[in-house]
Design an enzyme around this catalytic site. Structure first.
Site: not given
Ligand code: DGL
Length: 262
Positions: A10-11, A42-43, A73-75, A152, A184-186
């Site tokens: 993930d990011s 990443y987003g 990570c979805n992105t 984060e 988003c996995t966060h």
């Molecule tokens: N955890 C990442 C996701 O699922 C996104 C976080 C990011 O923007 O880096 O998309």
């Protein structure tokens, strides 16, 4: 028997929500986790940038002889999963398709909300996959990059988090959704705040559905381990002490992580 580890990336710390589910469903497997915190978020990057960042982690995983890559990570799934599935010699699993399928099973009125990063929302991946499963569904997407920052920065559970989440999710007030995908996995880390802001709406966390797909793939490719997992190796490309602290507050066990230079 195949005792090679599974690579999870993930990011940042968000992918640990998927890792948690993977550990539950695949307790006998060994894992290597990489959080690319040096390049978070990443987003807000272009799809090509996210692909390149994800690819270099995939290359690292290959040097570590992993047997499967989970893009937690979805992105990164939206930007890189299809290409990496073609390019890598191992199975690659993303989180979007499992989440889209799970939401269609849950919704009763066909009005499905998606919250994710701007990268995920702009890719329209969820919308496309949901409509493939259920043509008459209505999909309402909202980019919530501030939620990533809250997680984060370690602000989950605070009054600030409650206020920001409640305020931004007002977007759904007139949408009559009965299902909301945490795209988003966060976001499972602020699930309490989201639930409070969206009473009566069923939340879908793609993590568990993703873990089940990983298990199925292990069975299909006959690559299960012999049942003696090694301790998970955690890496961050960012600040090692910070990652260790953040991850330990979120995971139920205390972990140690290492700095990774890619
Ligand atoms: N955890 C990442 C996701 O699922 C996104 C976080 C990011 O923007 O880096 O998309």
């Amino acid at each position: 028997m195949d005792n090679r580890p599974i690579g999870v990336m993930d990011s940042g710390i968000g992918g640990l929500t998927v890792f948690d589910q993977l550990k539950k469903v695949l307790p006998s497997e060994s894992f290597i986790y990489v959080g690319d915190q040096a390049n978070l978020p990443y987003g807000e990057k272009t799809s090509e940038e996210v692909y390149q960042l994800t690819k270099r982690i995939a290359d690292y995983f290959l040097t570590r002889n992993v047997k499967m890559m989970v893009i937690a990570c979805n992105t990164a799934t939206a930007a890189a999963a299809d290409r990496l599935k073609r390019e890598l010699p191992i199975p690659v699993i993303g989180v979007i398709q499992p989440g889209a399928k799970a939401s269609v099973k849950v919704t009763k009125n066909g009005n499905i909300g998606v919250i994710g990063t701007n990268g995920t929302v702009n890719s329209k991946s969820y919308e496309r996959l949901i409509l493939k499963e259920q043509q008459d569904a209505n999909v309402f997407q909202l980019g919530c990059p501030d939620f990533v920052t809250i997680v984060e920065d370690g602000d989950a559970g605070t009054e600030k988090a409650r206020e920001v989440v409640a305020d931004q999710l007002k977007y759904f007030d007139d949408k009559n959704i009965d299902t909301l995908i945490l795209g988003c996995t966060h976001f499972p880390i602020i699930e309490k705040e989201v639930t409070n802001a969206m009473p009566g709406v069923t939340l879908v966390d793609p993590g568990m559905a993703t873990a089940i797909i990983a298990k199925n793939q292990i069975e299909t490719y006959k690559i299960a381990s012999d049942g003696k997992p090694k301790p998970t190796e955690f890496f961050t490309t960012g600040d090692n002490e910070y990652f260790t602290k953040q991850a330990s507050t979120f995971l139920t066990t205390t972990i140690t992580s290492n700095k990774l230079d890619l």
